[in-house]
Scaffold this active site. Structure first.
Site, PDB file in Angstrom:
ATOM      1  N   HIS A 154     -35.166 -25.918  -0.640  1.00 14.92           N
ATOM      2  CA  HIS A 154     -35.915 -24.369  -0.906  1.00 14.92           C
ATOM      3  C   HIS A 154     -36.439 -24.482   0.215  1.00 14.92           C
ATOM      4  CE1 HIS A 154     -35.204 -20.136  -1.990  1.00 14.92           C
ATOM      5  NE2 HIS A 154     -36.536 -19.931  -1.475  1.00 14.92           N
ATOM      6  N   CYS A 155     -35.979 -23.698   1.032  1.00 14.17           N
ATOM      7  CA  CYS A 155     -36.499 -23.037   2.539  1.00 14.17           C
ATOM      8  C   CYS A 155     -37.134 -21.961   2.249  1.00 14.17           C
ATOM      9  CB  CYS A 155     -34.910 -23.407   3.978  1.00 14.17           C
ATOM     10  SG  CYS A 155     -36.354 -23.063   5.458  1.00 14.17           S
ATOM     11  N   LYS A 156     -38.823 -21.243   3.121  1.00 12.93           N
ATOM     12  CA  LYS A 156     -38.463 -20.500   2.671  1.00 12.93           C
ATOM     13  C   LYS A 156     -38.560 -20.001   4.928  1.00 12.93           C
ATOM     14  CE  LYS A 156     -42.982 -20.909   0.183  1.00 12.93           C
ATOM     15  NZ  LYS A 156     -44.048 -20.663  -0.433  1.00 12.93           N
ATOM     16  N   ASP A 371     -40.761 -23.727   4.007  1.00  9.77           N
ATOM     17  CA  ASP A 371     -40.187 -24.244   5.057  1.00  9.77           C
ATOM     18  C   ASP A 371     -40.833 -23.256   5.485  1.00  9.77           C
ATOM     19  OD1 ASP A 371     -37.169 -23.358   6.415  1.00  9.77           O
ATOM     20  OD2 ASP A 371     -38.070 -24.349   6.757  1.00  9.77           O
TER      21      ASP A 371
END
EC number: 2.3.1.225
Length: 371
Positions: A154-156, A371
């Site tokens: 999961h990329c912030k 991220d």
């Protein structure tokens, strides 16, 4: 919600403790990177992109000689435009499993997970939260609260999960951002060298004919020329160069890491699973060794101390703590608690997806990917 341990406790996929504050997954599943709330990392990403674009195309490229100026506009402009497109696509795509996209109503809240009924969130390729059959590579993301096909992390920074549907757009985003940073550094270095050697080379724009003072420079050419002193240009150049170098270091690490993953045919999630297993095995081996004792920061062998408290802490940290090369995209829980995951294959403390389920509510120190 009752978060006490017990087989009758109903909880969402993962309850995580961050700085003594219990953090729960969203009750409404996220669709893509535009689902609210936007993570502040995403706001920072767009602010940096807009700021660097203005500095590149309105301050520094206009300073280049005519022969270099148009080449810089075409090459750098093409890279920045490509980055913008793939970044938007990576953010807009819903990476959920195909059955989730077909059957799920995103406006409805997710059910609570009853541990007294199911041992795992996903069993026999069926998700008890999404209520659909999923493929083998699917994981239930705690940040999006939905099943993601080919889950990577999961990329912030794009505020979205990275899965099989948008992985190559994410990879292209990282690669194009790295290339754009390199182009900007080349432009900044050229401007710096010419300013020190022959500043007149940077004043070829026709509007400089009306500027007699060599300490006066024009910004935001050619549309909105603004006269500033040399000191202002130097400050802007140094700030942009510093930001560019910091971004290039992080993006370069991330790009190399994902090239390595593709060469090994692994996902970020699988890499963290394997690494944590190796770290756990090393830790167990040290604990079982009768000649090696680690207690309160001291590394001892038999009755003789081998190092100071600080050295002991360092040695202990080297065994217990692992930091992912892509730490700005992902983070892994470092407390060794195996209750951080739910799945059917192997337990892990990675907080990127839901793996091995336990009979107690999950409480960890680190909860989300970065991220």
């Amino acid at each position: 919600m009752d978060t006490r341990s017990g087989s009758q406790c109903s909880v969402t996929p993962e309850a995580i403790r961050n700085n003594e504050e219990l953090v729960l997954p969203p009750r409404i599943s996220r669709v893509n990177g535009w689902s609210l709330p936007l993570h502040y990392f995403r706001v920072v990403t767009w602010a940096v992109f807009v700021g660097l674009s203005l500095a590149t195309f309105r301050i520094f490229i206009p300073l280049l000689p005519h022969s270099w100026k148009y080449i810089a506009y075409v090459v750098t402009g093409g890279i920045f435009s490509f980055h913008l497109v793939v970044h938007l696509i990576a953010s807009c795509i819903d990476p959920a499993d195909s059955n989730v996209r077909l059957m799920k109503n995103y406006s409805q809240p997710m059910p609570l997970f009853d541990r007294s009924k199911h041992a795992h969130v996903i069993q026999n390729q069926f998700c008890h939260l999404c209520k659909v059959t999923v493929n083998k590579k699917t994981k239930h993301c705690i940040s999006c609260n939905k099943c993601v096909s080919g889950f990577d992390h999961h990329c912030k920074w794009i505020n979205n999960c990275v899965g099989s549907r948008n992985y190559w757009f994410f990879f292209s985003t990282v690669a194009s951002a790295t290339a754009g940073m390199l182009c900007l550094i080349a432009i900044l270095l050229y401007v710096l060298v010419q300013y020190l050697v022959n500043p007149r080379v940077l004043r070829t724009d026709p509007r400089y004919e009306d500027v007699k003072n060599m300490n006066t420079w024009l910004l935001f050419l050619p549309l909105f020329p603004v006269q500033v002193q040399t000191l202002i240009v130097v400050i802007i150049r140094m700030l942009v160069l510093l930001l560019d170098l910091l971004g290039l270091v992080q993006l370069g690490q991330l790009l190399i890491f994902h090239i390595y993953l593709k060469a090994k045919k692994m996902t970020t999630f699988e890499y963290l699973i394997n690494t944590r297993k190796e770290e756990s095995s090393k830790h167990q081996a040290v604990r079982k060794d009768p000649y090696v004792q680690m207690d309160k920061g001291f590394l001892q062998q038999g009755a003789g101390a081998l190092g100071s408290s600080a050295q002991g802490v360092k040695a202990k940290s080297s065994l217990l703590i692992y930091k992912c090369p892509c730490h700005f995209c992902t983070s892994v829980n470092q407390d060794g608690d195996s209750k951080a995951q739910e799945a059917d294959d192997a337990p892990s403390t990675s907080t990127l997806g839901l793996q091995q389920e336990t009979t107690e509510p999950m409480k960890t120190d680190s909860a989300e990917s970065e991220d």
